[in-house]
Design a protein around this motif. Structure first.
Motif, PDB file in Angstrom:
ATOM      1  N   ILE A   3       0.854  -1.184   0.000  1.00 50.36           N
ATOM      2  CA  ILE A   3       0.000   0.000   0.000  1.00 50.36           C
ATOM      3  C   ILE A   3       0.893   1.238   0.000  1.00 50.36           C
ATOM      4  CG2 ILE A   3      -1.753   1.302   1.265  1.00 50.36           C
ATOM      5  CD1 ILE A   3      -2.694  -1.337   2.465  1.00 50.36           C
ATOM      6  N   LEU A  81      -2.523  -1.180  -3.709  1.00 48.88           N
ATOM      7  CA  LEU A  81      -3.374  -0.017  -3.484  1.00 48.88           C
ATOM      8  C   LEU A  81      -2.496   1.217  -3.379  1.00 48.88           C
ATOM      9  CD1 LEU A  81      -6.002   1.526  -2.617  1.00 48.88           C
ATOM     10  CD2 LEU A  81      -5.425   0.891  -0.251  1.00 48.88           C
ATOM     11  N   LEU A  83      -3.134   5.196  -2.324  1.00 47.63           N
ATOM     12  CA  LEU A  83      -4.115   6.086  -1.715  1.00 47.63           C
ATOM     13  C   LEU A  83      -3.519   7.478  -1.652  1.00 47.63           C
ATOM     14  CD1 LEU A  83      -6.727   6.727  -0.120  1.00 47.63           C
ATOM     15  CD2 LEU A  83      -5.539   5.952   1.948  1.00 47.63           C
ATOM     16  N   ARG A 105      -5.344  -1.044  -7.331  1.00 48.27           N
ATOM     17  CA  ARG A 105      -6.458  -0.218  -6.863  1.00 48.27           C
ATOM     18  C   ARG A 105      -5.943   1.207  -6.681  1.00 48.27           C
ATOM     19  NH1 ARG A 105     -10.158  -3.527  -4.027  1.00 48.27           N
ATOM     20  NH2 ARG A 105     -10.364  -5.467  -5.180  1.00 48.27           N
ATOM     21  N   ARG A 106      -6.770   2.190  -7.077  1.00 48.22           N
ATOM     22  CA  ARG A 106      -6.407   3.598  -6.929  1.00 48.22           C
ATOM     23  C   ARG A 106      -7.525   4.298  -6.162  1.00 48.22           C
ATOM     24  NH1 ARG A 106      -5.060   1.833 -11.898  1.00 48.22           N
ATOM     25  NH2 ARG A 106      -7.150   2.340 -12.698  1.00 48.22           N
ATOM     26  N   LEU A 354     -12.247  -1.703   0.317  1.00 48.20           N
ATOM     27  CA  LEU A 354     -11.353  -1.981  -0.807  1.00 48.20           C
ATOM     28  C   LEU A 354     -11.042  -3.456  -0.953  1.00 48.20           C
ATOM     29  CD1 LEU A 354      -9.082   1.113  -0.284  1.00 48.20           C
ATOM     30  CD2 LEU A 354     -10.368   0.646  -2.363  1.00 48.20           C
ATOM     31  N   LEU A 356      -9.314  -5.437   0.894  1.00 47.37           N
ATOM     32  CA  LEU A 356      -7.878  -5.663   1.067  1.00 47.37           C
ATOM     33  C   LEU A 356      -7.646  -6.948   1.841  1.00 47.37           C
ATOM     34  CD1 LEU A 356      -6.682  -2.065   2.047  1.00 47.37           C
ATOM     35  CD2 LEU A 356      -6.970  -3.052  -0.231  1.00 47.37           C
TER      36      LEU A 356
END
Length: 362
Positions: A3, A81, A83, A105-106, A354, A356
């Protein structure tokens, strides 16, 4: 999962402290405890150094965005991810980097969603969000936009900023930082308030704080965070203090009979925007009176955990209640905020939103 978090602002010493940075550090550590590898990109190399990172956390610190942009982009491309926090001088650049990355993932977090939504209602483009090149906002390309508030107004991100999906990520407290403190003679007051940003709560300040002080000239009132705007008539029984760090704020709140948790005017108008000041006061276990706004009762039960004021009379009435009753309100509010609004709880919500996966359980 790897992340990458972009747009962090470093913690500061003294009057320049940054409580948001301390909250994000707690959230990052909670992510790492669940088995995620976190790369935190934080502005402020000359500021207070982060604590020794736990296993799985890497801090990239910088003074100018250009120093770290290429390295941050490489990490983002490798991430499960990325963030981006839409805040500070590098918020837009961080958001654009995240949106254009090859991360699985954004996501974008808007820490000042009340300001954003107010601007979108007017047809304006908030300066802290990425633009579309035509005077608007473009949040397309993010799998999820997280906002510091909730409620129906979040639909504006979809309708006017092209967001694919939106969810609230409300403020949170850090129990190790926000907890009951001992009262101090220097802070004794009947009603205390940690002020929202200067001028951001002018209507509420007049109605729920200054009017009460004028009505009760023999009572003591304490305002931390700066002087009220010059346009407001400040009574002589009101004392102002500069912004205090979290250790001093806890002592100040503990020294007052009642704490006013005042929403910003835009937060009250939109609704569903609990402030970090409200949650912190609850974590300190002090009795709270909050001005009413839509959604407040989803966070605390009026009359059982906090007092809620519709007008000046409600605040003055709260000051007359027995101390034992007020203390019980503070105890219940603390139980509620620890259960539902800690950094650990926000990580659980983030992982669920998300989808995760990591090495730890929630």
């Amino acid at each position: 999962m790897k992340i990458v978090i972009l747009g962090l602002e470093g913690a500061r010493d003294g009057a320049g402290h940054n409580d948001s940075a301390l909250r994000w550090r707690a959230l990052i550590q909670a992510l790492a405890r669940r088995g995620h590898r976190v790369v935190a990109v934080e502005r402020g190399a000359a500021l207070v150094a982060p604590p020794v990172p736990p296993p799985g956390v890497e801090w990239l610190r910088y003074e100018q965005w250009g120093e770290v942009a290429a390295t941050a982009a490489r990490h983002a491309d490798e991430a499960g991810l990325v963030l981006a926090l839409a805040q500070g001088p590098d918020g837009v650049a961080a958001a654009v980097l995240a949106r254009e990355s090859r991360a699985e993932r954004r996501a974008l977090y808007d820490p000042d969603a009340a300001e954003s939504l107010t601007a979108l209602v007017r047809g304006d483009a908030p300066g802290h969000l990425p633009g579309d090149g035509q005077g608007g906002v473009d949040l397309a390309g993010f799998d999820l936009v997280l906002a510091s508030g909730g409620g129906p107004a979040l639909d504006l991100y979809r309708q006017r900023a092209r967001a694919a999906a939106v969810a609230p990520l409300y403020p949170w407290i850090v129990p190790d930082l926000h907890h009951p403190a001992d009262a101090r003679t220097a802070y004794l007051a009947d009603l205390a308030c940690v002020a929202p940003p200067l001028g951001a709560a002018q209507a509420g300040m007049e109605r729920f704080f200054l009017s009460v002080a004028r009505r009760l000239p023999r009572r003591r009132f304490l305002l931390s965070g700066g002087d009220p705007p010059d346009t407001l008539d400040v009574p002589p029984n009101l004392r102002t203090l500069p912004a205090l760090d979290h250790t001093e704020r806890g002592a100040m709140l503990a020294s007052a009979t009642l704490t006013l948790a005042l929403a910003r005017d835009d937060e009250r108008a939109i609704g569903w925007f609990p402030s970090d000041r409200l949650f912190e006061a609850a974590a300190c276990g002090v009795p709270i009176v909050a001005d009413r706004w839509e959604g407040l009762d989803a966070f605390f039960e009026p009359g059982r955990e906090i007092l809620v004021a519709n007008d000046t009379d409600d605040v003055t009435t709260g000051l007359m209640l027995p101390r034992a009753h007020l203390a019980e309100l503070g105890r219940r509010a603390r139980q509620r905020v620890l259960s539902e609004h800690s950094a650990e709880r926000r990580v659980q919500e983030l992982r669920s939103l998300l989808d995760l996966t990591g090495g730890g359980d929630d």
